[in-house]
Write a protein that holds these residues in place. Structure first.
Motif, PDB file in Angstrom:
ATOM      1  N   ILE A 103       0.828  -1.211   0.000  1.00 55.72           N
ATOM      2  CA  ILE A 103       0.000   0.000   0.000  1.00 55.72           C
ATOM      3  C   ILE A 103       0.860   1.257   0.000  1.00 55.72           C
ATOM      4  N   PHE A 104       1.945   1.233   0.787  1.00 55.62           N
ATOM      5  CA  PHE A 104       2.838   2.388   0.874  1.00 55.62           C
ATOM      6  C   PHE A 104       3.455   2.716  -0.493  1.00 55.62           C
ATOM      7  N   ILE A 105       3.902   1.664  -1.191  1.00 52.38           N
ATOM      8  CA  ILE A 105       4.517   1.882  -2.517  1.00 52.38           C
ATOM      9  C   ILE A 105       3.497   2.470  -3.500  1.00 52.38           C
ATOM     10  N   CYS A 106       2.284   1.914  -3.472  1.00 55.68           N
ATOM     11  CA  CYS A 106       1.236   2.414  -4.384  1.00 55.68           C
ATOM     12  C   CYS A 106       0.872   3.864  -4.060  1.00 55.68           C
ATOM     13  N   LEU A 107       0.782   4.178  -2.752  1.00 55.49           N
ATOM     14  CA  LEU A 107       0.468   5.546  -2.351  1.00 55.49           C
ATOM     15  C   LEU A 107       1.571   6.519  -2.757  1.00 55.49           C
ATOM     16  N   CYS A 108       2.824   6.066  -2.665  1.00 55.31           N
ATOM     17  CA  CYS A 108       3.941   6.920  -3.099  1.00 55.31           C
ATOM     18  C   CYS A 108       3.845   7.240  -4.587  1.00 55.31           C
ATOM     19  N   ILE A 109       3.512   6.213  -5.377  1.00 54.95           N
ATOM     20  CA  ILE A 109       3.381   6.433  -6.822  1.00 54.95           C
ATOM     21  C   ILE A 109       2.229   7.392  -7.108  1.00 54.95           C
ATOM     22  N   ILE A 110       1.099   7.208  -6.394  1.00 51.88           N
ATOM     23  CA  ILE A 110      -0.055   8.101  -6.580  1.00 51.88           C
ATOM     24  C   ILE A 110       0.302   9.531  -6.189  1.00 51.88           C
ATOM     25  N   ALA A 111       1.037   9.698  -5.056  1.00 51.07           N
ATOM     26  CA  ALA A 111       1.425  11.032  -4.592  1.00 51.07           C
ATOM     27  C   ALA A 111       2.349  11.708  -5.594  1.00 51.07           C
ATOM     28  N   ILE A 112       3.321  10.933  -6.115  1.00 53.17           N
ATOM     29  CA  ILE A 112       4.257  11.517  -7.092  1.00 53.17           C
ATOM     30  C   ILE A 112       3.513  11.920  -8.369  1.00 53.17           C
ATOM     31  N   THR A 113       2.612  11.059  -8.827  1.00 48.29           N
ATOM     32  CA  THR A 113       1.830  11.358 -10.035  1.00 48.29           C
ATOM     33  C   THR A 113       0.963  12.599  -9.827  1.00 48.29           C
ATOM     34  N   THR A 114       0.291  12.649  -8.662  1.00 43.72           N
ATOM     35  CA  THR A 114      -0.561  13.804  -8.349  1.00 43.72           C
ATOM     36  C   THR A 114       0.251  15.086  -8.275  1.00 43.72           C
ATOM     37  N   GLY A 115       1.418  15.023  -7.642  1.00 39.69           N
ATOM     38  CA  GLY A 115       2.280  16.204  -7.532  1.00 39.69           C
ATOM     39  C   GLY A 115       2.737  16.702  -8.894  1.00 39.69           C
ATOM     40  N   CYS A 116       3.141  15.776  -9.750  1.00 41.77           N
ATOM     41  CA  CYS A 116       3.588  16.158 -11.110  1.00 41.77           C
ATOM     42  C   CYS A 116       2.450  16.801 -11.899  1.00 41.77           C
ATOM     43  N   LEU A 117       1.259  16.204 -11.789  1.00 37.08           N
ATOM     44  CA  LEU A 117       0.106  16.771 -12.496  1.00 37.08           C
ATOM     45  C   LEU A 117      -0.258  18.155 -11.948  1.00 37.08           C
ATOM     46  N   ALA A 118      -0.160  18.311 -10.624  1.00 40.60           N
ATOM     47  CA  ALA A 118      -0.487  19.607 -10.014  1.00 40.60           C
ATOM     48  C   ALA A 118       0.484  20.684 -10.479  1.00 40.60           C
ATOM     49  N   LEU A 119       1.784  20.364 -10.508  1.00 37.22           N
ATOM     50  CA  LEU A 119       2.778  21.335 -10.976  1.00 37.22           C
ATOM     51  C   LEU A 119       2.542  21.710 -12.440  1.00 37.22           C
ATOM     52  N   GLU A 120       2.234  20.688 -13.254  1.00 42.05           N
ATOM     53  CA  GLU A 120       1.981  20.938 -14.677  1.00 42.05           C
ATOM     54  C   GLU A 120       0.740  21.805 -14.857  1.00 42.05           C
ATOM     55  N   TYR A 121      -0.315  21.520 -14.057  1.00 43.00           N
ATOM     56  CA  TYR A 121      -1.544  22.307 -14.152  1.00 43.00           C
ATOM     57  C   TYR A 121      -1.312  23.758 -13.738  1.00 43.00           C
ATOM     58  N   ILE A 122      -0.583  23.956 -12.650  1.00 41.71           N
ATOM     59  CA  ILE A 122      -0.303  25.318 -12.177  1.00 41.71           C
ATOM     60  C   ILE A 122       0.467  26.106 -13.230  1.00 41.71           C
ATOM     61  N   LYS A 123       1.462  25.476 -13.847  1.00 37.96           N
ATOM     62  CA  LYS A 123       2.282  26.146 -14.863  1.00 37.96           C
ATOM     63  C   LYS A 123       1.442  26.505 -16.096  1.00 37.96           C
ATOM     64  N   LYS A 124       0.650  25.548 -16.567  1.00 39.38           N
ATOM     65  CA  LYS A 124      -0.156  25.802 -17.763  1.00 39.38           C
ATOM     66  C   LYS A 124      -1.289  26.778 -17.476  1.00 39.38           C
ATOM     67  N   ASN A 125      -1.933  26.621 -16.321  1.00 37.43           N
ATOM     68  CA  ASN A 125      -3.035  27.510 -15.962  1.00 37.43           C
ATOM     69  C   ASN A 125      -2.550  28.952 -15.825  1.00 37.43           C
ATOM     70  N   SER A 126      -1.363  29.130 -15.247  1.00 39.77           N
ATOM     71  CA  SER A 126      -0.790  30.469 -15.104  1.00 39.77           C
ATOM     72  C   SER A 126      -0.528  31.099 -16.463  1.00 39.77           C
ATOM     73  N   PHE A 127       0.021  30.330 -17.393  1.00 43.71           N
ATOM     74  CA  PHE A 127       0.338  30.838 -18.730  1.00 43.71           C
ATOM     75  C   PHE A 127      -0.926  31.223 -19.495  1.00 43.71           C
ATOM     76  N   TYR A 128      -1.914  30.321 -19.518  1.00 39.86           N
ATOM     77  CA  TYR A 128      -3.124  30.586 -20.295  1.00 39.86           C
ATOM     78  C   TYR A 128      -3.974  31.697 -19.673  1.00 39.86           C
ATOM     79  N   THR A 129      -3.994  31.760 -18.333  1.00 44.37           N
ATOM     80  CA  THR A 129      -4.727  32.844 -17.669  1.00 44.37           C
ATOM     81  C   THR A 129      -4.112  34.194 -18.019  1.00 44.37           C
ATOM     82  N   GLN A 130      -2.781  34.258 -17.969  1.00 42.44           N
ATOM     83  CA  GLN A 130      -2.093  35.502 -18.322  1.00 42.44           C
ATOM     84  C   GLN A 130      -2.302  35.841 -19.793  1.00 42.44           C
TER      85      GLN A 130
END
Length: 335
Positions: free
Chosen positions: A39-66
């Motif tokens: 469970i710990f390994i799966c949660l780590c993968i989910i957390a890393i995936t979620t973090g990467c997606l969040a960073l990508e969303y913030i970067k793209k959302n900032s660019f398109y909003t501007q």
């Protein structure tokens, strides 16, 4: 950019990550890895995936909003390429490059058409100046050969001169700064000077001009104002009903001088008053009483706008045209 839109665009990636996590969980379970560790390994993968997606969303959302904010703030949207910021992701870089190339292509096309338009306008101006010579010659011939026919020819020539002058001012109306000087003008002197210029037409219709309180100084370009007033007088002659009566008057207000030209002609239908300064609008009277091009009043409006003047019309037992001159003499310094 909405989060739902971003996630919808990532559905293949999310599906593949879900498949990988499920496969990994089954694999770890098959090789007897502790459930907690699994469970710990799966949660780590989910957390890393979620973090990467969040960073990508913030970067793209900032660019398109501007990008959208910059677009909304621009009066001329095609200047967006000059204010766009460099994005930190590949798709944004491609989009930026496409926008800049498209903008450059459009600017090149506009430059070509602007050059062609300038050449055409210069040709029209040159032609108008050239045509004035044969018109003057015909006028001279008529002066030396008095008679009913000569009088008729001179009458038609005056109409031709009016249309030629209108064409010249129309050609220049998009670039009046080329021939535009604000000066002090005495209303009484200007009005009587224009009346003298149109004296033949006014005498021909037995016009009766009157003047009231014109001893005011206003600011504008003399030539442009004389043209505007000439167009208004021509319209009064064209749409007269009985003996033409013209009243020129002025009223002083706190910050402005209101100039009025009133005639006793056929007037303007109330539902057309807001459209008479539109380009090409001839109205009911223009179709029924005289052949109208719908250019004269349009030019008056354009030239008044350039001189920081407001022009309006209302109908009261005829037509009343009002021109508002600001008292601010700083207009002299601005031009």
């Amino acid at each position: 950019m909405k989060l739902s839109t971003f996630l919808k665009d990532k559905w293949i990636f999310l599906l593949s990550q879900t498949t990988i996590i499920l496969f990994l969980a089954l694999l770890l379970n098959a090789i007897n890895i502790d459930a907690a560790a699994n469970i710990f390994i799966c949660l780590c993968i989910i957390a890393i995936t979620t973090g990467c997606l969040a960073l990508e969303y913030i970067k793209k959302n900032s660019f398109y909003t501007q990008l959208y904010n910059n677009l909304d703030s621009l009066e001329k949207k095609f200047y967006i390429s000059s204010v766009i910021t460099e994005p930190g992701f590949a798709e944004g870089a491609i989009l930026t490059d496409v926008i800049r190339q498209a903008s450059k292509s459009m600017s090149d096309e506009l430059s070509i058409y602007r050059h062609m338009n300038n050449e055409y306008r210069e040709y029209v101006e040159t032609w108008i100046h050239e045509i004035k010579l044969p018109i003057s010659c015909i006028n001279l011939i008529c002066e030396n050969n008095k008679g009913e026919m000569a009088f008729s020819v001179k009458d038609e020539l005056s109409r031709i001169e009016g249309y030629v002058e209108q064409a010249l001012y129309y050609a220049r109306s998009t670039n009046v700064e080329k021939d535009y000087i604000i000066r002090e003008i005495n209303l009484d002197t200007m009005v009587k000077g224009v009346l003298k210029k149109y004296s033949k037409q006014l005498i021909g219709v037995k016009a009766e001009p009157s003047f009231e309180n014109l001893s005011h100084t206003v600011y504008g370009d003399p030539k442009w104002l004389e043209f505007v007033l000439g167009q208004l007088i021509t319209n009064s002659i064209k749409y007269k009903k009985n003996t033409l009566k013209l009243k020129f008057s002025a009223v002083e207000e706190k910050d402005s001088i209101l100039f009025f030209l009133e005639d006793n002609g056929i007037g303007i239908p109330e539902n057309e008053l807001t459209r008479i300064f539109d380009k090409g609008f001839t109205g009911t009277n223009g179709r029924n009483y005289a052949k109208s091009t719908g250019i004269g009043l349009y030019l008056c409006k354009q030239l008044c706008n350039k001189m920081h003047l407001s022009i309006s019309a209302f109908s009261k037992n005829g037509t009343v045209i009002s021109i508002k001159f600001p008292k601010d003499s700083r207009l002299l310094l601005e031009n």
